[in-house]
Design a protein around this motif. Structure first.
Motif, PDB file in Angstrom:
ATOM      1  N   GLN A 157      -1.785   8.239  -6.113  1.00 13.98           N
ATOM      2  CA  GLN A 157      -0.913   9.126  -6.874  1.00 13.98           C
ATOM      3  C   GLN A 157       0.534   9.009  -6.418  1.00 13.98           C
ATOM      4  O   GLN A 157       1.467   9.105  -7.223  1.00 13.98           O
ATOM      5  CB  GLN A 157      -1.390  10.571  -6.727  1.00 13.98           C
ATOM      6  CG  GLN A 157      -2.761  10.833  -7.347  1.00 13.98           C
ATOM      7  CD  GLN A 157      -3.201  12.267  -7.165  1.00 13.98           C
ATOM      8  OE1 GLN A 157      -3.056  12.845  -6.097  1.00 13.98           O
ATOM      9  NE2 GLN A 157      -3.749  12.852  -8.221  1.00 13.98           N
ATOM     10  N   GLU A 158       0.738   8.784  -5.112  1.00 15.41           N
ATOM     11  CA  GLU A 158       2.092   8.725  -4.557  1.00 15.41           C
ATOM     12  C   GLU A 158       2.730   7.353  -4.730  1.00 15.41           C
ATOM     13  O   GLU A 158       3.912   7.247  -5.070  1.00 15.41           O
ATOM     14  CB  GLU A 158       2.046   9.076  -3.069  1.00 15.41           C
ATOM     15  CG  GLU A 158       1.525  10.478  -2.784  1.00 15.41           C
ATOM     16  CD  GLU A 158       1.136  10.652  -1.329  1.00 15.41           C
ATOM     17  OE1 GLU A 158       1.303   9.685  -0.543  1.00 15.41           O
ATOM     18  OE2 GLU A 158       0.653  11.740  -0.974  1.00 15.41           O
ATOM     19  N   ALA A 159       1.954   6.288  -4.464  1.00 14.85           N
ATOM     20  CA  ALA A 159       2.479   4.925  -4.483  1.00 14.85           C
ATOM     21  C   ALA A 159       1.339   3.948  -4.731  1.00 14.85           C
ATOM     22  O   ALA A 159       0.730   3.446  -3.773  1.00 14.85           O
ATOM     23  CB  ALA A 159       3.180   4.609  -3.165  1.00 14.85           C
ATOM     24  N   GLY A 165      -8.958  11.134   2.024  1.00 13.72           N
ATOM     25  CA  GLY A 165      -7.737  11.525   1.325  1.00 13.72           C
ATOM     26  C   GLY A 165      -6.987  10.356   0.724  1.00 13.72           C
ATOM     27  O   GLY A 165      -5.910  10.541   0.147  1.00 13.72           O
ATOM     28  N   TRP A 166      -7.544   9.145   0.830  1.00 14.25           N
ATOM     29  CA  TRP A 166      -6.794   7.960   0.408  1.00 14.25           C
ATOM     30  C   TRP A 166      -6.449   7.944  -1.089  1.00 14.25           C
ATOM     31  O   TRP A 166      -5.413   7.379  -1.477  1.00 14.25           O
ATOM     32  CB  TRP A 166      -7.541   6.696   0.805  1.00 14.25           C
ATOM     33  CG  TRP A 166      -6.655   5.488   0.828  1.00 14.25           C
ATOM     34  CD1 TRP A 166      -6.716   4.396   0.022  1.00 14.25           C
ATOM     35  CD2 TRP A 166      -5.539   5.262   1.702  1.00 14.25           C
ATOM     36  NE1 TRP A 166      -5.718   3.506   0.343  1.00 14.25           N
ATOM     37  CE2 TRP A 166      -4.985   4.007   1.370  1.00 14.25           C
ATOM     38  CE3 TRP A 166      -4.957   6.004   2.738  1.00 14.25           C
ATOM     39  CZ2 TRP A 166      -3.871   3.479   2.032  1.00 14.25           C
ATOM     40  CZ3 TRP A 166      -3.858   5.477   3.403  1.00 14.25           C
ATOM     41  CH2 TRP A 166      -3.330   4.228   3.040  1.00 14.25           C
ATOM     42  N   PRO A 167      -7.228   8.520  -1.999  1.00 12.97           N
ATOM     43  CA  PRO A 167      -6.799   8.547  -3.404  1.00 12.97           C
ATOM     44  C   PRO A 167      -5.438   9.203  -3.620  1.00 12.97           C
ATOM     45  O   PRO A 167      -4.765   8.928  -4.620  1.00 12.97           O
ATOM     46  CB  PRO A 167      -7.921   9.343  -4.086  1.00 12.97           C
ATOM     47  CG  PRO A 167      -9.119   9.035  -3.270  1.00 12.97           C
ATOM     48  CD  PRO A 167      -8.611   9.013  -1.853  1.00 12.97           C
ATOM     49  N   TYR A 180      -2.068   1.442  -2.385  1.00 12.93           N
ATOM     50  CA  TYR A 180      -3.458   1.925  -2.370  1.00 12.93           C
ATOM     51  C   TYR A 180      -4.456   0.865  -1.926  1.00 12.93           C
ATOM     52  O   TYR A 180      -5.330   1.117  -1.099  1.00 12.93           O
ATOM     53  CB  TYR A 180      -3.844   2.441  -3.757  1.00 12.93           C
ATOM     54  CG  TYR A 180      -5.324   2.752  -3.885  1.00 12.93           C
ATOM     55  CD1 TYR A 180      -5.846   3.959  -3.425  1.00 12.93           C
ATOM     56  CD2 TYR A 180      -6.210   1.832  -4.455  1.00 12.93           C
ATOM     57  CE1 TYR A 180      -7.196   4.240  -3.529  1.00 12.93           C
ATOM     58  CE2 TYR A 180      -7.565   2.109  -4.559  1.00 12.93           C
ATOM     59  CZ  TYR A 180      -8.048   3.306  -4.094  1.00 12.93           C
ATOM     60  OH  TYR A 180      -9.388   3.567  -4.190  1.00 12.93           O
ATOM     61  N   ALA A 181      -4.358  -0.346  -2.475  1.00 11.36           N
ATOM     62  CA  ALA A 181      -5.437  -1.325  -2.336  1.00 11.36           C
ATOM     63  C   ALA A 181      -5.725  -1.688  -0.889  1.00 11.36           C
ATOM     64  O   ALA A 181      -6.876  -1.724  -0.464  1.00 11.36           O
ATOM     65  CB  ALA A 181      -5.119  -2.576  -3.143  1.00 11.36           C
TER      66      ALA A 181
END
Length: 294
Positions: free
Chosen positions: A189-191, A183-185, A195-196
């Motif tokens: 979308q949120e912040a 679910g990490w993608p 992400y990285a």
């Protein structure tokens, strides 16, 4: 190489395809039976500057070489009024889009998978175990939707998936593809700044669990199959690095940065998985568009 079970020599001393050799015509035909509705779902993330990517990797560059504005500015049409548009794409094979790692991507010591000399990886590409050895991948896939199983939107950044968690969802067998959703993608979308790194991922034990079950490939929606720490690096000891366990020792190809959110609603336990890398001579990886055929 670490002295642990591995697939070196299993498919012959010249082998460069690893567990893709398990995809015999019989297994491929059996995998076709997993498609039941005929619905096709793309598992590729979009390619573009605003798509998920890792820090330190160049963003994809997509530009037009000729377009409508050129003709409006006076470019002469081709032949009898024919006009056209053309474009170009420059993309890093790793870290910026959905891609498949070749068996030459990572190794330890002086040997690639199956004992091929690491010196065969040159500045112009790999003469052994390159992405051009893959061909096509058509197999039964098992979907491990870990966030839905845990009733969360995505796994926490520090979470390392254990084999027990995978076994709770489903067993998997020889020649199958493990498709793993963290679910990490959604975090992109949120912040996007979160992400990285750090990122959730498989534990070394989970990687060995999959290798023991003779999977043909492992596909995940995170950036490195295993987890990443705050510096964007794998946080396990070198001998437990997922790329070394799966690519180097067992010859199991890896597909990273998939987009699996469109599989959440149909929630297939299994499906037909289809992917083919570019036939890039000596490439260490290739962009791919994996397809789920439900």
């Amino acid at each position: 190489m670490v002295a642990e079970p591995n697939n070196w020599g299993r498919f012959g001393p010249a082998d460069q395809r690893g567990t893709l050799n398990l995809l015999t015509p019989g297994r491929v035909l059996a995998a076709l039976a997993t498609a039941r509705t005929g619905e096709i779902v793309s598992l590729a993330a979009p390619i573009g500057r605003n798509a998920p990517h890792l820090r330190g990797r160049p963003s994809p560059q997509h530009f037009m070489s000729i377009d409508g504005a050129d003709f409006a500015a006076g470019t002469r049409p081709v032949g009898a009024g024919l006009r056209m548009a053309d474009d170009a794409l420059i993309v890093s094979a790793h870290g910026t889009t959905t891609h498949m790692d070749a068996l030459c991507h990572m190794w330890s010591g002086d040997e690639l998978y199956n004992g091929h000399p690491a010196s065969e990886v040159h500045s112009y590409g790999a003469k052994r175990c390159g992405i051009d050895q893959v061909g096509g991948l058509v197999a039964r896939a098992v979907f491990y939707d870990l966030p839905s199983h845990r009733h969360v939107d995505h796994l926490p950044a520090g979470h390392r998936v254990l084999p027990e968690e995978l076994a709770e969802i489903s067993e998997i067998g020889p020649g199958d593809v493990a498709v793993i959703r963290t679910g990490w993608p959604r975090v992109w979308q949120e912040a996007p700044e979160r992400y990285a790194a750090p990122q959730p991922g498989l534990s070394a034990a989970a990687g060995r669990w999959l290798a023991e079950r003779d999977v043909a490939a492992v596909a995940c929606d995170n950036a490195a199959i295993g987890g990443l720490n705050e510096r964007g690096l794998a946080d396990e000891p070198v001998e437990d690095d997922l790329h070394l366990i799966l690519l180097h020792r067992h010859g199991i190809h890896l597909l990273e940065m998939l987009w699996l959110e469109d599989l959440v609603a149909p929630s297939p336990g299994e499906f037909l998985f289809v992917a083919a890398p570019l036939r890039l001579s000596g490439g260490t990886a290739s962009p791919v568009t994996p397809l789920a055929i439900l």
